[in-house]
Design an enzyme around this catalytic site. Sequence first.
Site, PDB file in Angstrom:
ATOM      1  CG  ASP A   7      -0.207   0.004   2.527  1.00 24.50           C
ATOM      2  OD1 ASP A   7       0.527  -0.835   2.630  1.00 24.50           O
ATOM      3  OD2 ASP A   7      -0.455   0.788   3.461  1.00 24.50           O
TER       4      ASP A   7
ATOM      5  CD  GLU B 134       4.154   1.003   6.595  1.00 22.54           C
ATOM      6  OE1 GLU B 134       5.109   1.026   7.488  1.00 22.54           O
ATOM      7  OE2 GLU B 134       3.630   1.598   5.892  1.00 22.54           O
TER       8      GLU B 134
END
Length: 488
Positions: A79, A146
């Site tokens: 991400d 994350e």
Amino acid sequence: MYSNLKELTSHKVFHYFAEISKIPRGSGNEKAISDYLVRFAQERNLEVIQDQVLNVIIKKAATTGYENVPTVIIQGHMDMVCEKNQDTIHDFEKDPLQLRIVGDMLYATDTTLGADNGIAVAYALALLDADDLPHPSLEVVITTEEETTMNGAIAVDAKHFKGRILINIDSEEDGKLLVSSAGGVHVTQVLPIKWDNSTDNEVAYRIRIKGLKGGHSGISINKERGNSNKLLGRVLHDLSSEFHYSIQQINGGVKPNAIPREAEAIVFIQTDDVEPINEKIEKYNDIFKNELQFSDPDVSIFFEKRDISSTNVFSSETMHKAITSLLLIPHGVQGMSMAILGLVESSTNLGVVTTTDSTITFESEIRSSLKSVKSSMVTQVRTIAEMLECEVLIDSDYPEWPFDPNSKAKKLFEETYKEKYSKEMEVIAVHAGIECGVFIEKIPGLDAVSIGPDIFLVHTPDEHISISSTINNWEYFIYTLKKMKDFL
């Protein structure tokens, strides 16, 4: 030097970086990139696992002669932080990033680049795709979310791993070996709104702060950059001491872990006060430019008339509590490490303020390399919230990564760096959340290090990565994998 994208993407790392840049992958929107990674593995007959939160684990057998070398875990996250300039037209849910080269640097166009942490994905794919790079058995794990919660790493099942050496590729300084990081927690203060109505002689204006650099709330917190939410709080408080006005909404920042660059408030003011308030705000333009002349010289504050049909405004009680929250919720460095010169030990960032139909939320990212200090800082924010009769929500609590002076992985990377470059590698700790701490908690005996190329201004639309550094760091990475047969 590469002069265009076609030349650049002839390099395998940048080929895959360009490929994943076509796929939207903001935190919480990782299904497409996760499925892409699964297809990549299946097309190469590699063992692949996709778990319920879309983490992907890809395994590749050791090359000839490396069968007895310890298995290595390669780790990064899929991400990215999705941020753009306010006037930029870009839909992070569907639009590809528009890559461009400026000298030695690779940028996206008016958006974040996603090198944090797309570069780890690109390294991993280039390595997995190669048949001419010697390496031990590989367990590549690419996690989700994350940048927001670390829920991906937290959800990983440790039973999938045999490796006890982890190479994380989420660092942002070439030639430096990261061996420790801070833990963190996301704290949200929720203020219920009591609504009132503006009076007939009041007109709507927007007070808007722009031009701040922002940045990662861990990496850049010691650079004393302006926080748009805190600056707006100062202005609103000062105005309330001289003028009668009402607030309809306050909004600022995009991500809790990004220092907010922009903030605004919609206010209703009496017609006679328009000019004196405008003069007051012009003075704040000068004040902020003076205070932030070295960290944020482009800071500006605007006072703009708005055509708004709704006359709902915060009650005086809600307005007082909202302004007080902006003033009292802490921001910035809270303590420096006495063990590592120049390292921030503890900090907090008031990253996002959001007005909804019923609440105003104030989101902070708290970090510390000491668990007890992190807990104390949470207590401070909780106490402020209780004093103002607000609810507190706590989530995304992730562990610190403690320094291990006896780390074999640390020694390996130091020795290969010295062998390759004939100089010592700099060993560092960082005031940011790295997933290594989560994996170390999960896998007993895990030995971790983190590397990466030079990446600048992450979490901002000016994010860029050095092309030459990326290639150099890649070559050092695969050199170390090759040398593991000699050192381990």
